[in-house]
Design a protein around this motif. Structure first.
Motif, PDB file in Angstrom:
ATOM      1  N   ARG A   1      -9.491  21.175 -13.345  1.00 39.27           N
ATOM      2  CA  ARG A   1      -9.729  20.837 -14.755  1.00 39.27           C
ATOM      3  C   ARG A   1     -10.210  19.392 -14.837  1.00 39.27           C
ATOM      4  O   ARG A   1      -9.412  18.453 -14.897  1.00 39.27           O
ATOM      5  N   ALA A   2     -11.502  19.208 -14.853  1.00 35.57           N
ATOM      6  CA  ALA A   2     -12.094  17.869 -14.811  1.00 35.57           C
ATOM      7  C   ALA A   2     -11.837  17.065 -16.071  1.00 35.57           C
ATOM      8  O   ALA A   2     -11.997  15.841 -16.080  1.00 35.57           O
TER       9      ALA A   2
ATOM     10  N   THR B   1      -3.057   8.076 -18.423  1.00 31.23           N
ATOM     11  CA  THR B   1      -2.792   6.689 -18.795  1.00 31.23           C
ATOM     12  C   THR B   1      -1.670   6.135 -17.929  1.00 31.23           C
ATOM     13  O   THR B   1      -0.615   6.766 -17.791  1.00 31.23           O
ATOM     14  N   LEU B   2      -1.907   4.965 -17.331  1.00 32.62           N
ATOM     15  CA  LEU B   2      -0.871   4.192 -16.651  1.00 32.62           C
ATOM     16  C   LEU B   2      -0.452   3.094 -17.613  1.00 32.62           C
ATOM     17  O   LEU B   2      -1.214   2.144 -17.847  1.00 32.62           O
ATOM     18  N   ALA B   3       0.732   3.232 -18.212  1.00 33.58           N
ATOM     19  CA  ALA B   3       1.163   2.319 -19.272  1.00 33.58           C
ATOM     20  C   ALA B   3       2.301   1.449 -18.770  1.00 33.58           C
ATOM     21  O   ALA B   3       3.396   1.939 -18.487  1.00 33.58           O
ATOM     22  N   GLY B   4       2.035   0.154 -18.652  1.00 33.80           N
ATOM     23  CA  GLY B   4       3.072  -0.760 -18.214  1.00 33.80           C
ATOM     24  C   GLY B   4       2.501  -2.102 -17.817  1.00 33.80           C
ATOM     25  O   GLY B   4       1.306  -2.239 -17.531  1.00 33.80           O
TER      26      GLY B   4
ATOM     27  N   PRO C   1     -13.644   6.796 -16.297  1.00 30.92           N
ATOM     28  CA  PRO C   1     -13.411   6.966 -17.737  1.00 30.92           C
ATOM     29  C   PRO C   1     -12.245   7.905 -18.058  1.00 30.92           C
ATOM     30  O   PRO C   1     -11.762   7.913 -19.188  1.00 30.92           O
ATOM     31  N   ARG C   2     -11.777   8.636 -17.072  1.00 29.73           N
ATOM     32  CA  ARG C   2     -10.630   9.528 -17.316  1.00 29.73           C
ATOM     33  C   ARG C   2      -9.294   8.811 -17.166  1.00 29.73           C
ATOM     34  O   ARG C   2      -8.238   9.391 -17.439  1.00 29.73           O
ATOM     35  N   ILE C   3      -9.325   7.539 -16.734  1.00 29.98           N
ATOM     36  CA  ILE C   3      -8.094   6.796 -16.465  1.00 29.98           C
ATOM     37  C   ILE C   3      -8.026   5.568 -17.363  1.00 29.98           C
ATOM     38  O   ILE C   3      -8.980   4.790 -17.447  1.00 29.98           O
ATOM     39  N   THR C   4      -6.892   5.387 -18.032  1.00 27.17           N
ATOM     40  CA  THR C   4      -6.635   4.189 -18.826  1.00 27.17           C
ATOM     41  C   THR C   4      -5.499   3.414 -18.175  1.00 27.17           C
ATOM     42  O   THR C   4      -4.455   3.987 -17.846  1.00 27.17           O
TER      43      THR C   4
END
Length: 404
Positions: free
Chosen positions: A257-258, A263-266, A280-283
């Motif tokens: 599933r492309a 999100t890596l939040a910290g 662009p798929r990673i925040t």
């Protein structure tokens, strides 16, 4: 009780355990005098409204380095030397000499030697209770095997033998000890029996809780096919988990599933983690004022912990928001949560990817796991329950011999 609370950092919503202990102890009528390293001005302002007195001691980077250099030729763990500065010891000794405290609460191994040095200066004082939080020996052993980078493994190697012997002597140096989990209690008892005189003070489990008013169950719409991992990203175990998620697990997910996003939040992600945001798929957020929006917008929270000790707050906070959680077995050792009902447990990268894909495709199961996770946290991780156990530790300390 009048409690002298000594911390090697400023308790805050990030340093959640001492922060919540102070809040709830004050609510239950105890008077808190806090002596801590000054590293969070906003949190200090809030703490001054809660505590009877706050003594915030500036500790510079050079102070840390000098303390490490003084400790290096001897047997003292570098962790115990972290804030062992003359100013910190003097501030604690000054409060002890006032003679108004019933008990000293020590936050973490990093503050243990500060209090012991202050008590030696004073000649006597109230019983000292150590909230060891976790077994640092156990953490270092696991870091050596699975650390995210060479520097974290080297730091663990340098301090491991010192920390083993220091933690082994805990029961003969303090009036009582608290830890977050049965596994950490077992580790400290094992060290004591193997490397020191067996017996001594009680070791009591006081689990981490969750602020259930702040982290409320969320049942509204969520961003579709979106994953979140939370934590202070400069902590080596969190960095290892984030790298495992992005480099090993997500390629298997994206192959199916492309469109799935992460999100890596910290706070304080290093260069390697920040570089992931080129996709662009990673925040990669860096420090955020509030983690709740990141938890409640996510379809699934993923915590692929590679190693660690104690209770993983990131798992409990996600469960408290009714966000379904997929995590490693290591993160569940300190919990009584039931895998498959309260959360999902995965092993290798392939099983993590399979669990993610399966949950993303099953709305009903996600909702059921989210609701069960919230109920689990309500029943087992309430700060009031943990503080009640801490009060039991204080009571036992009052009748125990305490050693210097």
């Amino acid at each position: 009780m009048n409690i002298l609370f000594v911390s090697p950092y400023t308790p805050s919503p990030i340093r959640v355990r001492p922060y919540q202990f102070i809040r709830h102890l004050a609510q239950r009528g105890h008077a808190i005098t806090l002596v801590c390293a000054a590293d969070n001005a906003a949190a200090l302002t809030e703490l001054r409204a809660i505590c009877r007195q706050v003594v915030a001691v500036p500790v510079r980077r050079t102070d840390h380095l000098l303390a490490y250099m003084r400790a290096l030729p001897g047997a003292l763990p570098l962790q115990a030397a972290h804030c062992l500065t003359p100013a910190m010891v003097a501030a604690v000794a000054h409060e002890i000499k006032q003679g108004k405290h019933h008990v000293i609460h020590i936050e973490h191994l990093r503050a243990a030697e500060i209090v012991r040095a202050a008590l030696r200066q004073c000649g006597d004082g109230p019983p000292a209770v150590l909230d060891a939080v976790d077994s640092i020996t156990l953490l270092f052993e696991r870091t050596l095997r699975r650390g995210a980078n060479l520097s974290s493994r080297l730091r663990a190697l340098i301090d491991l033998a010192r920390t083993r012997h220091y933690e082994a002597a805990y029961p003969h140096r303090f009036a009582a000890i608290a830890v977050t989990s049965p596994e950490d209690r077992w580790a400290l008892l094992t060290l004591n029996r193997a490397l020191d005189r067996p017996g001594g003070c009680p070791i009591i489990v006081a689990p981490n809780g969750v602020d259930l008013t702040y982290f409320q169950a969320y049942t509204g719409p969520r961003q579709p096919h979106h994953l979140v991992f939370t934590g202070k990203m400069s902590y080596h175990a969190n960095e290892a988990a984030a790298r495992y998620l992005i480099e090993d697990i997500m390629p298997l997910v994206w192959a199916k599933r492309a469109e799935v996003t992460v999100t890596l939040a910290g706070a304080e992600p290093g260069p390697r983690l920040r570089a992931y945001a080129r996709d662009p798929r990673i925040t990669v957020t860096g420090a955020v004022p509030d983690l709740r929006p990141y938890l409640t917008e996510a379809t699934v929270a993923v915590a692929p912990i590679r190693y660690g000790v104690g209770v993983q707050n990131k798992v409990l906070e996600a469960m408290a928001t009714a966000t379904p959680v997929i995590t490693a077995r290591q993160a569940t050792v300190a919990l009584s949560a039931q895998p498959g009902r309260d959360l999902v447990v995965a092993g290798d990268a392939s099983s993590f990817a399979h669990a993610i894909l399966t949950l993303l495709d099953d709305d009903e199961r996600r909702a059921a796991i989210g609701q069960a996770g919230r109920l689990y946290v309500e029943r087992h991780h309430n700060w009031q329950q943990s503080v009640s156990r801490l009060e039991t530790v204080y009571a036992s300390a009052g009748t125990s011999l305490h050693h210097r």
